[in-house]
Design a protein around this motif. Structure first.
Motif, PDB file in Angstrom:
ATOM      1  N   ARG A   1       0.823  -1.216   0.000  1.00 27.18           N
ATOM      2  CA  ARG A   1       0.000   0.000   0.000  1.00 27.18           C
ATOM      3  C   ARG A   1       0.856   1.264   0.000  1.00 27.18           C
ATOM      4  NH1 ARG A   1      -3.625  -2.991   3.363  1.00 27.18           N
ATOM      5  NH2 ARG A   1      -2.469  -2.359   5.218  1.00 27.18           N
ATOM      6  N   SER A   2       1.972   1.214   0.748  1.00 22.67           N
ATOM      7  CA  SER A   2       2.803   2.412   0.894  1.00 22.67           C
ATOM      8  C   SER A   2       3.821   2.587  -0.229  1.00 22.67           C
ATOM      9  CB  SER A   2       3.548   2.349   2.234  1.00 22.67           C
ATOM     10  OG  SER A   2       4.528   1.319   2.216  1.00 22.67           O
TER      11      SER A   2
ATOM     12  N   GLY B   1      -6.790 -13.253  -0.198  1.00 25.86           N
ATOM     13  CA  GLY B   1      -8.227 -13.015  -0.112  1.00 25.86           C
ATOM     14  C   GLY B   1      -8.669 -12.110  -1.253  1.00 25.86           C
ATOM     15  N   ASP B   2      -9.271 -10.980  -0.903  1.00 24.38           N
ATOM     16  CA  ASP B   2      -9.717 -10.027  -1.922  1.00 24.38           C
ATOM     17  C   ASP B   2      -8.684  -8.938  -2.197  1.00 24.38           C
ATOM     18  OD1 ASP B   2     -12.171 -11.323  -2.224  1.00 24.38           O
ATOM     19  OD2 ASP B   2     -13.053 -10.197  -0.541  1.00 24.38           O
ATOM     20  N   ASP B   3      -7.575  -8.981  -1.479  1.00 23.50           N
ATOM     21  CA  ASP B   3      -6.545  -7.947  -1.630  1.00 23.50           C
ATOM     22  C   ASP B   3      -5.560  -8.366  -2.720  1.00 23.50           C
ATOM     23  OD1 ASP B   3      -4.840  -5.828  -1.359  1.00 23.50           O
ATOM     24  OD2 ASP B   3      -4.062  -6.408   0.606  1.00 23.50           O
ATOM     25  N   VAL B   4      -5.521  -7.630  -3.801  1.00 23.50           N
ATOM     26  CA  VAL B   4      -4.586  -7.885  -4.898  1.00 23.50           C
ATOM     27  C   VAL B   4      -3.467  -6.859  -4.827  1.00 23.50           C
ATOM     28  CG1 VAL B   4      -4.278  -8.015  -7.392  1.00 23.50           C
ATOM     29  CG2 VAL B   4      -6.378  -8.890  -6.347  1.00 23.50           C
ATOM     30  N   MET B   5      -2.260  -7.320  -4.605  1.00 22.85           N
ATOM     31  CA  MET B   5      -1.091  -6.441  -4.465  1.00 22.85           C
ATOM     32  C   MET B   5      -0.288  -6.439  -5.756  1.00 22.85           C
ATOM     33  SD  MET B   5       0.088  -7.701  -0.645  1.00 22.85           S
ATOM     34  CE  MET B   5      -0.830  -9.239  -0.566  1.00 22.85           C
ATOM     35  N   LYS B   6      -0.206  -5.314  -6.416  1.00 25.98           N
ATOM     36  CA  LYS B   6       0.591  -5.161  -7.622  1.00 25.98           C
ATOM     37  C   LYS B   6       2.015  -4.761  -7.215  1.00 25.98           C
ATOM     38  CE  LYS B   6      -2.859  -5.767 -10.580  1.00 25.98           C
ATOM     39  NZ  LYS B   6      -2.913  -6.872 -11.559  1.00 25.98           N
ATOM     40  N   ILE B   7       3.003  -5.388  -7.876  1.00 26.93           N
ATOM     41  CA  ILE B   7       4.397  -5.155  -7.498  1.00 26.93           C
ATOM     42  C   ILE B   7       5.075  -4.297  -8.559  1.00 26.93           C
ATOM     43  CG2 ILE B   7       6.531  -6.225  -6.698  1.00 26.93           C
ATOM     44  CD1 ILE B   7       3.949  -7.090  -5.171  1.00 26.93           C
TER      45      ILE B   7
END
Length: 355
Positions: free
Chosen positions: A290-291, A315-321
């Motif tokens: 997020r940061s 879960g429902d959180d998709v983290m783009k790198i």
């Protein structure tokens, strides 16, 4: 020197053409190594024979109680024609640590290395030379006693088979998407998570199918007790670059001590790059994503070498790198490790072993 009897095939197989696709682990070379163990006699009758089916009793203990160890390493052909193994001593050490945990007799490290070199040498013309290809080597031990009872076997076979292979992931070095598992667990401290054995991988299949169905390449496991600390991916260890520091989960008894993992940490130290082995929670990852502090994610393993990751899902959180492409640290590590493997870069002492 291990005394190895050699029986060469009289019916060699057709080798893949230079431009044929090499799907990982589907084509096998002409020969294999076999050595037997009998309680009271030890390891004996080392031999190289034509690749063939095994003859085992339906009651063989490996089928019923899963007493087996396997390893995985590769042979490479350098541009000057040498055949090289990458840190085989680490695979041998890990193989014997797995043997200890599984009550399988240890294999003398020198005999193990002699067997590897001998079987690779006899099938050296199977080593592919296209970029991204190698000869995958699979040593394994199986319990062979025909006995239906829970105890260590009294007899075993140590076998080495080999497979010319292309990239482990069809995407090659393109970044992959990873599913963080929140329902099932793979291993716990005190179990067999650190051992290279089939039970660990069987335990991962349910989640692997779920991840593939959702469009993800691999599963990233959380710890089996608190269900919040990152452990490893199904086929590789995992690394995160957070605020300039390379971070990987510390070995705790439920994580496989990968040879490539160890190599990544050694190279970071050599380059003066900050690197840490510690607990990493999924909450920390989500906050870093997020940061913007989560700069790179990549996996490490014998099969994939370095596998960049551009998306994590929990879960429902998709983290783009990052920007979705391979990061500079991942690229440098891949180039360096593959360069050492191919004999193009001088690595630390003992990392390249000539056959």
């Amino acid at each position: 020197m291990l005394d190895i009897r050699v029986e060469k095939t009289t019916n060699p197989k057709m080798k893949p053409a230079e431009d044929d696709p090499l799907t990982f682990g589907t084509i096998f070379t002409d020969h294999m190594f076999v050595m037997d163990y009998e309680e009271g006699k030890g390891w004996h009758d080392a031999r190289i024979v034509p690749f063939q089916d095994l003859k085992l009793s339906p009651a063989a203990m490996v089928f019923h109680y899963g007493q087996e160890m396997f390893e995985g390493l590769k042979a490479y052909r350098s541009k000057d024609g040498r055949v090289l193994l990458f840190r085989p001593d680490k695979n041998i050490e890990r193989g014997n640590n797995s043997n200890d945990r599984l009550c399988i007799p240890r294999i003398d490290p020198d005999d193990f290395l002699d067997a590897l070199k001998a079987v690779v040498k006899i099938d050296a013309d199977w080593i592919p030379t296209r970029p991204g290809t190698s000869l995958y080597i699979r040593p394994f031990v199986i319990a062979t006693d025909p006995f239906l009872g829970v105890r260590p076997s009294h007899t075993y076979q140590f076998i080495i088979i080999m497979s010319p292979s292309g990239p482990y992931y069809p995407e090659g070095l393109d970044p992959v998407k990873i599913w963080i598992e929140d329902e099932y667990v793979r291993a716990v401290r005190g179990g067999i998570g650190y051992a290279k054995t089939g039970g660990n991988y069987c335990a991962s299949l349910k989640s692997q199918v779920k991840a593939h169905d959702a469009g993800y390449s691999q599963v990233l496991w959380l710890d089996g007790v608190e269900r919040k600390y990152i452990e490893e991916v199904g086929a590789m260890n995992i690394f995160f670059k957070i605020n300039g520091t390379v971070v990987t989960p510390m070995l705790n008894g439920s994580i496989l001590p990968g040879v490539t993992r160890d190599s990544v940490l050694a190279l970071c130290k050599l380059w003066g790059m900050p690197a840490e082995e510690r607990k990493i929670s999924v909450d920390e990852l989500e906050e870093a994503a997020r940061s913007g502090a989560l700069e790179e994610v990549f996996g490490s393993g014998t099969a994939a070498v370095i596998s960049p990751v551009n998306e994590l899902r929990f879960g429902d959180d998709v983290m783009k790198i990052g920007d979705g492409n391979i990061g500079p640290v991942s690229q440098k590590l891949y180039d360096t490790i593959t360069g050492i493997q191919l004999g193009e870069i001088e690595g630390p002492a003992g990392w390249s072993v000539e056959v």
